[in-house]
Design a protein around this motif. Structure first.
Motif, PDB file in Angstrom:
ATOM      1  N   UNK A 130      -4.570  -5.548   2.294  1.00  0.00           N
ATOM      2  CA  UNK A 130      -5.168  -5.830   0.995  1.00  0.00           C
ATOM      3  C   UNK A 130      -6.087  -7.051   1.079  1.00  0.00           C
ATOM      4  N   UNK A 131      -5.617  -8.090   1.797  1.00  0.00           N
ATOM      5  CA  UNK A 131      -6.394  -9.324   1.896  1.00  0.00           C
ATOM      6  C   UNK A 131      -5.901 -10.143   3.087  1.00  0.00           C
ATOM      7  N   UNK A 132      -6.831 -10.797   3.769  1.00  0.00           N
ATOM      8  CA  UNK A 132      -6.493 -11.724   4.850  1.00  0.00           C
ATOM      9  C   UNK A 132      -7.215 -13.032   4.575  1.00  0.00           C
ATOM     10  N   UNK A 133      -6.455 -14.122   4.445  1.00  0.00           N
ATOM     11  CA  UNK A 133      -7.062 -15.439   4.261  1.00  0.00           C
ATOM     12  C   UNK A 133      -6.653 -16.329   5.425  1.00  0.00           C
ATOM     13  N   UNK A 134      -7.560 -17.229   5.790  1.00  0.00           N
ATOM     14  CA  UNK A 134      -7.362 -18.092   6.948  1.00  0.00           C
ATOM     15  C   UNK A 134      -7.493 -19.548   6.519  1.00  0.00           C
ATOM     16  N   UNK A 135      -6.566 -20.388   7.002  1.00  0.00           N
ATOM     17  CA  UNK A 135      -6.610 -21.827   6.727  1.00  0.00           C
ATOM     18  C   UNK A 135      -6.358 -22.589   8.012  1.00  0.00           C
ATOM     19  N   UNK A 136      -7.140 -23.643   8.235  1.00  0.00           N
ATOM     20  CA  UNK A 136      -6.913 -24.512   9.383  1.00  0.00           C
ATOM     21  C   UNK A 136      -6.006 -25.654   8.947  1.00  0.00           C
ATOM     22  N   UNK A 137      -4.962 -25.919   9.719  1.00  0.00           N
ATOM     23  CA  UNK A 137      -4.010 -26.980   9.421  1.00  0.00           C
ATOM     24  C   UNK A 137      -4.112 -28.037  10.513  1.00  0.00           C
ATOM     25  N   UNK A 138      -4.429 -29.266  10.132  1.00  0.00           N
ATOM     26  CA  UNK A 138      -4.529 -30.374  11.086  1.00  0.00           C
ATOM     27  C   UNK A 138      -3.161 -31.013  11.244  1.00  0.00           C
ATOM     28  N   UNK A 191      -3.691 -20.718  10.290  1.00  0.00           N
ATOM     29  CA  UNK A 191      -2.659 -19.898   9.655  1.00  0.00           C
ATOM     30  C   UNK A 191      -3.345 -18.766   8.899  1.00  0.00           C
ATOM     31  N   UNK A 192      -2.863 -17.557   9.095  1.00  0.00           N
ATOM     32  CA  UNK A 192      -3.342 -16.406   8.334  1.00  0.00           C
ATOM     33  C   UNK A 192      -2.293 -16.043   7.298  1.00  0.00           C
ATOM     34  N   UNK A 193      -2.757 -15.670   6.127  1.00  0.00           N
ATOM     35  CA  UNK A 193      -1.875 -15.081   5.139  1.00  0.00           C
ATOM     36  C   UNK A 193      -2.378 -13.659   4.924  1.00  0.00           C
ATOM     37  N   UNK A 194      -1.548 -12.692   5.284  1.00  0.00           N
ATOM     38  CA  UNK A 194      -1.919 -11.284   5.223  1.00  0.00           C
ATOM     39  C   UNK A 194      -1.154 -10.617   4.084  1.00  0.00           C
ATOM     40  N   UNK A 195      -1.900 -10.103   3.103  1.00  0.00           N
ATOM     41  CA  UNK A 195      -1.307  -9.339   2.013  1.00  0.00           C
ATOM     42  C   UNK A 195      -1.511  -7.872   2.363  1.00  0.00           C
ATOM     43  N   UNK A 237       4.487   1.639  -0.535  1.00  0.00           N
ATOM     44  CA  UNK A 237       4.187   1.451  -1.946  1.00  0.00           C
ATOM     45  C   UNK A 237       4.472   0.066  -2.496  1.00  0.00           C
ATOM     46  N   UNK A 238       4.807  -0.888  -1.636  1.00  0.00           N
ATOM     47  CA  UNK A 238       5.165  -2.237  -2.074  1.00  0.00           C
ATOM     48  C   UNK A 238       4.252  -3.262  -1.418  1.00  0.00           C
ATOM     49  N   UNK A 239       3.701  -4.199  -2.211  1.00  0.00           N
ATOM     50  CA  UNK A 239       2.889  -5.277  -1.656  1.00  0.00           C
ATOM     51  C   UNK A 239       3.791  -6.372  -1.095  1.00  0.00           C
ATOM     52  N   UNK A 240       3.397  -6.886   0.067  1.00  0.00           N
ATOM     53  CA  UNK A 240       4.121  -7.976   0.714  1.00  0.00           C
ATOM     54  C   UNK A 240       3.121  -8.932   1.325  1.00  0.00           C
ATOM     55  N   UNK A 241       3.585 -10.117   1.648  1.00  0.00           N
ATOM     56  CA  UNK A 241       2.753 -11.136   2.282  1.00  0.00           C
ATOM     57  C   UNK A 241       3.444 -11.607   3.552  1.00  0.00           C
ATOM     58  N   UNK A 242       2.663 -11.781   4.604  1.00  0.00           N
ATOM     59  CA  UNK A 242       3.184 -12.277   5.881  1.00  0.00           C
ATOM     60  C   UNK A 242       2.288 -13.401   6.359  1.00  0.00           C
ATOM     61  N   UNK A 243       2.880 -14.507   6.779  1.00  0.00           N
ATOM     62  CA  UNK A 243       2.121 -15.610   7.362  1.00  0.00           C
ATOM     63  C   UNK A 243       2.188 -15.509   8.872  1.00  0.00           C
TER      64      UNK A 243
END
Length: 77
Positions: free
Chosen positions: A6-14, A22-26, A31-37
């Protein structure tokens, strides 16, 4: 297990002199939405594939439980 991204967001952590991404993958599975880091330092092969995943793309994933869930295989559908 089949998932649809559904969506992939990326953040850099210092952290100290070095950092990580870090990626957050929705995703939708069964049939169920989930999020995985996911982290760039943990299972980099999977991380490098999913960082470029697009919304709406379908994947077949293999998950093995070793204390937590670890994605060990990815195949685009």
């Amino acid at each position: 297990m089949q998932i649809q991204i559904q969506e992939v967001t990326s953040n850099y952590v210092q952290k100290g002199p070095k950092g990580y991404t870090q990626l957050e993958v929705v995703y939708t599975a069964n049939g169920k939405n989930s999020t995985k880091k996911l982290f760039s330092f943990s299972n980099p092969q999977v991380f490098n594939v999913l960082k470029d995943a697009t919304s709406g793309s379908n994947w077949e994933i293999e998950v093995k439980k070793l204390g937590g869930s670890i994605v060990t295989g990815l195949h685009t559908r």
